[in-house]
Every structure is written in C-alpha cells, then in structure tokens.
Design an enzyme around this catalytic site. Structure first.
Site, mmCIF file in Angstrom:
data_model
loop_
_atom_site.group_PDB
_atom_site.id
_atom_site.type_symbol
_atom_site.label_atom_id
_atom_site.label_comp_id
_atom_site.label_asym_id
_atom_site.label_seq_id
_atom_site.Cartn_x
_atom_site.Cartn_y
_atom_site.Cartn_z
ATOM 1 C CG HIS A 125 20.962 -28.278 131.852
ATOM 2 N ND1 HIS A 125 22.198 -28.505 131.944
ATOM 3 C CD2 HIS A 125 20.877 -26.996 131.876
ATOM 4 C CE1 HIS A 125 22.848 -27.396 132.139
ATOM 5 N NE2 HIS A 125 22.168 -26.369 132.205
ATOM 6 N N PRO A 126 22.050 -30.077 128.927
ATOM 7 C CG PRO A 126 23.383 -28.493 128.241
ATOM 8 C CD PRO A 126 22.189 -28.527 128.357
ATOM 9 C CG ASN A 127 26.543 -29.545 131.755
ATOM 10 O OD1 ASN A 127 26.157 -28.515 130.981
ATOM 11 N ND2 ASN A 127 27.710 -29.525 131.889
ATOM 12 C CG ASN A 137 37.978 -36.179 133.431
ATOM 13 O OD1 ASN A 137 37.957 -35.463 132.201
ATOM 14 N ND2 ASN A 137 38.453 -35.883 134.583
ATOM 15 C CG HIS A 184 69.357 -64.257 102.075
ATOM 16 N ND1 HIS A 184 69.967 -63.411 103.189
ATOM 17 C CD2 HIS A 184 69.478 -65.738 102.769
ATOM 18 C CE1 HIS A 184 70.066 -64.209 104.484
ATOM 19 N NE2 HIS A 184 69.913 -65.430 104.008
ATOM 20 C CB SER A 314 53.415 -45.063 82.826
ATOM 21 O OG SER A 314 54.285 -43.973 82.248
ATOM 22 C CE LYS A 320 56.592 -48.824 84.429
ATOM 23 N NZ LYS A 320 55.686 -48.934 85.494
ATOM 24 C CB VAL A 321 49.526 -52.718 83.998
ATOM 25 C CG1 VAL A 321 48.624 -53.306 84.811
ATOM 26 C CG2 VAL A 321 48.789 -52.615 82.503
ATOM 27 C CD GLU A 327 52.687 -49.449 93.206
ATOM 28 O OE1 GLU A 327 53.708 -49.800 92.639
ATOM 29 O OE2 GLU A 327 51.969 -48.691 92.773
#
Length: 462
Positions: A125-127, A137, A184, A314, A320-321, A327
């Site tokens: 039985h599951p329960n 809980n 900065h 691109s 273009k690389v 990222e």
C-alpha cells in the site's frame, strides 16, 4: 483516446481514470490534472532523493519491527530503482503544485507501491507501507536537503576543485608574465598574470569553504517530524535510523535535525545554501568578465590573451570569434542570482508548522547547483586551460604605462611624478624617457626603479 487505454483507480475522493500503463495511482493523476502550469517537473536529483528516502524509511521501519522484512525488501528494491532514475517518466507532476510537495510524495509512494507489489506478488500500500512513519511534511524537506547535499558533494565541489586546480596550473604555465594592472578600468601599477589568476583561484577556494560549512546544516534532515514536528505516528528512533541509512548509502554524514519544528516550518538551510551559490555566481561573473576584457579585440580591444576559438562568432561578419564560454558563465550566474531571489521569497513562506513553497525551493536550488557545476567545468576546460598570452600587446602597453611613475614618488615626489606622467601620456612616450629628461636620475637608477617585474613585488626600491 479509447477507454481501453485507461484503468480506474480509487482514492479517498473517489474514482478517476489513469493511463493503463502508468505506475502511478489516483493521487498522482489528480495532481497531473490539477497543475498543468509550466511543464516543468521535479529535477532528477530530487526524484533520486525521494527514492533514497523511501528506501531508508523502509529499512528503518523494518529494523524497528514495524514493517515485515518481505514488504520492506520489496519497497527498498523498488525505491532504489527510482533513486537510480529507472522510472523518471513516472514522475510527471508540475513543479508548481501544492506547496508541501504532497503530490510528489504521493507520486513516489504510488509508483514504489506499484513496483513493490509486482516484486512481492502481493499488495503493497502506498500510504500504509511505503509512507509508513512519514508525512509529506517531513519527507519533502528531507528530500530538499538530501538532493542538494548529494548534488553539492558529487557535482559542484568536485567541479570547483577542478576549476581551482586549473587556475593554479595556468598560473604556473604563464604566471610570470608582467602586465598592466587596472583599477576603475584604467591603467594602474603592474601585476603578473599569475597574481591575477591567484585572485580568481582564491575566490573559488573560498566558495568551496563556504559550501563545506553550509553542509553542516544542510545535512540535518526533518525525517521523524511527520505532520507538524511532534513525530506523531513515527517511532522515536525512526528519524535517527533514516539518517544513518542515508549516510551509509550516500557517503555523506546526515543527521536528524535537533528541532523538527524548525526543519518543517523553515527552509533556512536551503536559503543559506542558495546564498552561498549566489556568492559563487558573483565570483564566476567577475572571472568571466575579466576574461572577456582581457580577450577583447583582437585589434581595438585590450588583447592581452586569446581564448580558444570554439565556434564562428557571427552570422554576418566572417572570421569573428566571440568569448562564448565566459558569456555562458555570466548568464548562468544571472540565472543563479534570480533563483536565489525566488528561494529567499519561498523561504519566507513558513506559516506556523510548515513551509508551503517547498517544490519551488527544490527546483531552483538544484538548478543552481547543476548549472554552476557545469559552468565551472566549462570555464576551466574550454576557456582558462587553453588561453594564449599575447606578450607583444602586453609589453607595448606596459612600456607606455604612465602610472609606472608611481615607483619614482619616494625619490622625486608626487608633484614631479605627476608632471612626468602627464607628459609621458600626452606625448605617448615611455615614462623612463621622460623621467630621464625631467629629473636627475641616472639610467641605472631609472632601470632599477621602473623595472615592471620588480614593481609587482611591492615595497620601496631604493
């Protein structure tokens, strides 16, 4: 779909149709119909933890003489199949379900009961059997902790250790190269690439230490608290026995929470863990962004390093690389910060004796752990391990860096130093050449005082 493709299942609320080949029962089916919200189901790691908890619970109940050995063994065999991922398709319930996770707990109970019935050739039985001495809980909070602890231990900590070691190895390979430091985003005193990498490595090692400390609280489990923390319907030794069995199975030292009332009503340990993951995300963002700046160019950027070329960058600009791995890592970090905000909000939702946002805590926490682990390995293997140092670009910038005049301050004074720096910058000339004209320092003194490598060691060069 014809009636023959369904079977009739019953629960305390009555009858309903369940797909005939499904291992779940009525309560799972009700949840499937009640929560067609996102299409997101509970993560594999969480389903694995459900299986482990049900396995441990059956073992504990058998040891305490509450469950027959035959039924316990059938449940444990079936639960381990669930833990191993053999029946993941039988867990269809949406993440956005009842806040206690009762639907997912009953999903596990029903599937394991169905499997165990086939093993035993007698009703399980599951329960009454699978859920014996338990409540949703305490099961679901336990699974949140177990799944997160296992994922951190088995995936994230090894990935971070690998990243830290990769940083150490790369520092040994090219760390003596002297480059322009930046504060900065402006030219500052020189540092070595090794010193820069050492800062990143330290960030990762501190993340490891933070997570290891958090594990002390994450490994406390709610099991044994049952419905409201009092332990109703559970043997007093049940929680401790479950913790011992989970420890033996996973190799992680779980223990029964000292206060079951806290363990049920709060998710503070999960919130803390998520906070540490957020710190890690911030660290990875810093590293990823530094790599992107250092790699920028190849002609109009800083161009200090060249990251491995992994794919065309691109659809319109040939040749273009892009820095795709940093990222991707930065996007992972953004996701983790968002997940942390969700977990913090969910952690506030402990009303009296129960938190009622447990599934979404589990989902976001486990996603954060998984993507951080995968991103850390990608960053190590596909970006850091293979980047090449562009010494020509580094040296050109270093030779013309007017901030090198800082090293002359103790000898010629700040005001004269500022005048040398301004003239060197305005005329695009090396500081050494301008200082030779504007001061009484000899070539030998200038060579010694303005040696970039020596300047990375700090201190005053007299």
């Amino acid at each position: 779909m014809s009636e023959s493709k369904y079977r009739i299942e019953k629960d305390s609320m009555g009858e309903l149709k369940v797909p005939e080949d499904a291992l779940w029962g009525a309560q799972t089916q009700r949840a499937v119909e009640n929560f067609p919200i996102s299409g997101l189901t509970m993560p594999r790691a969480f389903i694995g933890a459900l299986g482990l908890v049900k396995w441990a619970a059956a073992g504990a109940n058998a040891e305490l003489g509450l469950l027959s050995t035959k039924i316990a063994m059938a449940i444990q065999k079936s639960a381990l199949e669930v833990a191993a991922g053999e029946h993941d398709r039988e867990f269809p319930i949406d993440v956005f379900q009842t806040g206690s996770g009762t639907s997912s707990n009953m999903n596990a109970n029903e599937v394991i009961a169905h499997l165990a019935t086939d093993v035993l050739q007698a009703p399980v039985h599951p329960n009454d059997h699978v859920n014996m001495s338990q409540s949703s809980n305490d099961v679901i909070p336990t699974c949140v902790h177990v799944s997160a602890a296992v994922s951190i231990n088995d995936k994230l900590l090894p990935a971070l250790a690998h990243l830290a070691e990769t940083l150490k190895t790369k520092a040994e390979e090219c760390g003596s190269t002297v480059k322009t430091g930046r504060t900065h985003l402006m030219d500052a005193m020189p540092v070595t690439i090794g010193q820069e990498l050492d800062g990143w490595r330290s960030q990762i090692e501190h993340a490891i230490e933070r997570l290891q400390d958090t594990m002390k609280r994450l490994t406390a489990i709610a099991q044994g608290g049952t419905a409201v923390g009092t332990g109703i319907n559970a043997h007093p030794k049940f929680g401790d026995k479950v913790a011992v069995l989970l420890s033996e199975n996973t190799g992680i030292e779980f223990h029964s929470a000292a206060s079951k009332f806290e363990a049920l009503s709060s998710q503070d340990a999960a919130v803390e863990t998520s906070g540490q993951l957020r710190v890690l995300a911030v660290s990875l963002t810093k590293i990823a962004n530094d790599l992107r700046w250092m790699n920028s160019g190849p002609l109009a950027g800083i161009g200090e390093i060249e990251l491995p070329a992994l794919q065309p960058g691109s659809s319109i600009m040939p040749g273009k690389v892009n820095p795709v791995i940093p990222e991707a890592v930065a996007m992972v970090a953004a996701q983790v910060v968002g997940n942390d905000a969700c977990i913090a909000m969910a952690g506030q939702s402990g009303n009296f004796q129960l938190n009622v946002m447990l599934p979404v805590v589990a989902y976001n926490l486990l996603q954060s752990i998984e993507v951080l682990a995968n991103a850390s390995r990608s960053l190590a293997d596909l970006a850091i391990a293979g980047f090449q140092v562009n010494t020509d670009n580094i040296n050109k910038a270093l030779d013309r860096n007017p901030i090198l005049v800082t090293a002359l301050n103790p000898v010629i004074g700040y005001e004269t130093g500022a005048a040398v720096a301004k003239k060197a910058y305005k005329e695009g000339r090396p500081v050494k050449d301008v200082a030779r004209e504007m001061t009484d320092l000899t070539d030998e003194e200038l060579d010694r005082l303005l040696d970039p490598a020596a300047l990375t060691e700090g201190g005053i060069k007299h």
